[in-house]
Design a protein around this motif. Structure first.
Motif, PDB file in Angstrom:
ATOM      1  N   VAL A 154      16.585  -0.854  23.098  1.00 33.54           N
ATOM      2  CA  VAL A 154      15.563  -0.867  24.140  1.00 33.54           C
ATOM      3  C   VAL A 154      15.773   0.287  25.109  1.00 33.54           C
ATOM      4  N   ASN A 155      17.009   0.498  25.523  1.00 37.37           N
ATOM      5  CA  ASN A 155      17.309   1.582  26.465  1.00 37.37           C
ATOM      6  C   ASN A 155      16.914   2.933  25.889  1.00 37.37           C
ATOM      7  N   HIS A 156      17.258   3.170  24.619  1.00 43.15           N
ATOM      8  CA  HIS A 156      16.973   4.471  24.008  1.00 43.15           C
ATOM      9  C   HIS A 156      15.465   4.702  23.894  1.00 43.15           C
ATOM     10  N   VAL A 157      14.742   3.703  23.432  1.00 47.98           N
ATOM     11  CA  VAL A 157      13.295   3.864  23.264  1.00 47.98           C
ATOM     12  C   VAL A 157      12.642   4.189  24.598  1.00 47.98           C
ATOM     13  N   LYS A 158      12.999   3.463  25.641  1.00 46.54           N
ATOM     14  CA  LYS A 158      12.374   3.676  26.945  1.00 46.54           C
ATOM     15  C   LYS A 158      12.810   5.011  27.554  1.00 46.54           C
ATOM     16  N   ASN A 159      14.055   5.401  27.326  1.00 45.58           N
ATOM     17  CA  ASN A 159      14.542   6.676  27.866  1.00 45.58           C
ATOM     18  C   ASN A 159      13.891   7.882  27.197  1.00 45.58           C
ATOM     19  N   THR A 160      13.360   7.688  25.980  1.00 45.30           N
ATOM     20  CA  THR A 160      12.706   8.793  25.272  1.00 45.30           C
ATOM     21  C   THR A 160      11.181   8.698  25.360  1.00 45.30           C
ATOM     22  N   GLY A 161      10.687   7.872  26.274  1.00 49.07           N
ATOM     23  CA  GLY A 161       9.253   7.843  26.543  1.00 49.07           C
ATOM     24  C   GLY A 161       8.448   6.855  25.748  1.00 49.07           C
ATOM     25  N   GLY A 162       9.101   5.868  25.137  1.00 44.78           N
ATOM     26  CA  GLY A 162       8.395   4.898  24.325  1.00 44.78           C
ATOM     27  C   GLY A 162       8.346   3.516  24.937  1.00 44.78           C
TER      28      GLY A 162
END
Length: 407
Positions: A154-162
């Motif tokens: 979740v953190n990675h997706v949101k940090n990359t704009g998703g």
């Protein structure tokens, strides 16, 4: 007829190890809080679910307390309604990335919205940018397994704009106490959809959707209003409120005592028990195989949630002080398990479907995860699996239409 079948099950004192979570009205006190004379319509004072301003707005606000930082919306068309509405809300501006096994409602929504999508493996996620993309995943699974790196995903997706949409249909009871794993809403995912009826004492179709951002919440609700019935059941809505009260006040001490006693009994009877992340789910097996074990259980009027090659899935009751679940009956009936003659379906020649294009999703139900998707090609392995399911009386949606089409 339906009434007579339901009546006969009740007279036989059928024991539930399946959903819904009230377990034939033995867990919680749902019937004391939801009465048939509550079945009303949108008269003065009862508000409107699709434009809540009064008591139903208060219900949504109270549900949101479960997941601080989220807006909540009660739904009476199940988690399927939430999945459809969420994907349509994203579909104008985003493409979709699918991770792992997903419920048929995801594929139906993608098809109806004509959305583009791709698949991704767990190990690829952290090398991928999700800008203008929505990652769709399931956690927990039908069997109660939780993605081990869900928070990092979740953190990675949101940090990359998703954005992240989590089908948490089977996780409404998680976080109920400190001895249960965290629910998906703890991750901060953009949308989390939960089926309150699966493990909590609520009526079937009772679900809640949690959405992070106000603008997205309003867009999702606009689609909920289009997909959901315009005559929402106040019985279902009242059961959602009661299920949330049960969740807020639950004490798990008796649950874990009875759970361990049940596991000990099963093992003493040479039934293997696989424990998963969710302590309320167990997978059972025996040397005679899961389908024979399930037949033996049914012979004793013990009904399980699902049977696959992996095992017989039990959804445990959330036992509590003064519950009415007949636990001693369950232990006693287990003592009388004995091999039964299985009546298998006739072996159907489906080999003619090999290399043919699937014209309708082929879906074992439960769990409702497509085996063969519309537009893909049937393989030898697909047909072998379908034949095995049919042989063991597993319901397969869509297979008859494929057979009839090519015949």
């Amino acid at each position: 007829m339906l009434y007579e079948t339901l009546r006969d099950l009740s007279k036989a004192n059928a024991l539930s190890m399946h959903v819904p979570g009230h377990k034939n009205d033995t867990i919680g006190y749902l019937s004391e809080h939801v009465s048939l004379d509550f079945d009303r319509t949108e008269i003065l004072g009862l508000d409107n679910l699709h434009a809540p301003e009064g008591v139903l707005k208060e219900l949504n606000l109270s549900l949101a307390n479960k997941a601080p930082g989220y807006y909540a919306q009660a739904m009476v068309n199940g988690t399927t309604n939430g999945i459809l509405s969420s994907i349509f809300a994203f579909s104008d501006d985003f493409s979709f990335v699918l991770l792992g096994e997903l419920h048929k409602s995801v594929y139906n929504a993608l098809s109806l919205s004509k959305s583009s999508y791709t698949y991704i493996e767990d190990i690829q996620i952290f090398d991928t940018s999700f800008k203008d993309k929505v990652l769709v995943l399931t956690s927990p699974s039908y069997e109660g397994r939780i993605l081990h790196n869900l928070q990092a995903i979740v953190n990675h997706v949101k940090n990359t704009g998703g954005y992240v949409l989590i089908d948490a249909a089977h996780g409404a009871h998680l976080s109920i106490t400190y001895h249960f794993p965290d629910g998906a809403h703890v991750t901060g995912a953009d949308i989390v959809v939960e089926s309150y009826h699966k493990m909590l004492p609520a009526l079937t179709m009772a679900s809640v959707i949690f959405v992070k951002k106000r603008e997205l919440y309003e867009k999702v609700c606009s689609y909920i209003n289009q997909f959901e019935t315009s005559s929402p059941s106040y019985l279902v809505l009242a059961s959602i409120e009661y299920a949330q009260h049960f969740y807020n006040t639950y004490d798990d001490q008796i649950f874990f005592v009875k759970r361990q006693a049940l596991i000990n009994k099963l093992k003493a009877l040479n039934i293997s028990v696989t424990e998963v992340n969710d302590p309320a789910k167990l997978l059972l097996n025996s040397e005679d195989g899961p389908y024979q074990l399930n037949a033996q259980l049914i012979a004793q009027n013990i009904y399980s949630e699902m049977t696959t090659d992996e095992g017989v899935l039990w959804c445990l009751p959330l036992w509590h002080e003064n519950d009415r679940y007949p636990f001693e009956w369950l232990l006693e009936r287990l003592e009388h398990l004995e091999k039964v003659e299985e009546k298998h379906s006739n072996d159907v020649d489906l080999n003619f479907l090999i290399d043919k294009t699937c014209i309708e999703n082929v879906v074992p139900y439960p769990p409702g995860v497509p085996l063969v998707l519309k537009g893909s090609v049937f393989t030898k392995d697909d047909i072998k699996t379908v034949k095995q399911y049919l042989f063991n009386h597993v319901k397969i949606e869509g297979i008859d239409n494929n057979i009839n089409y090519y015949l």
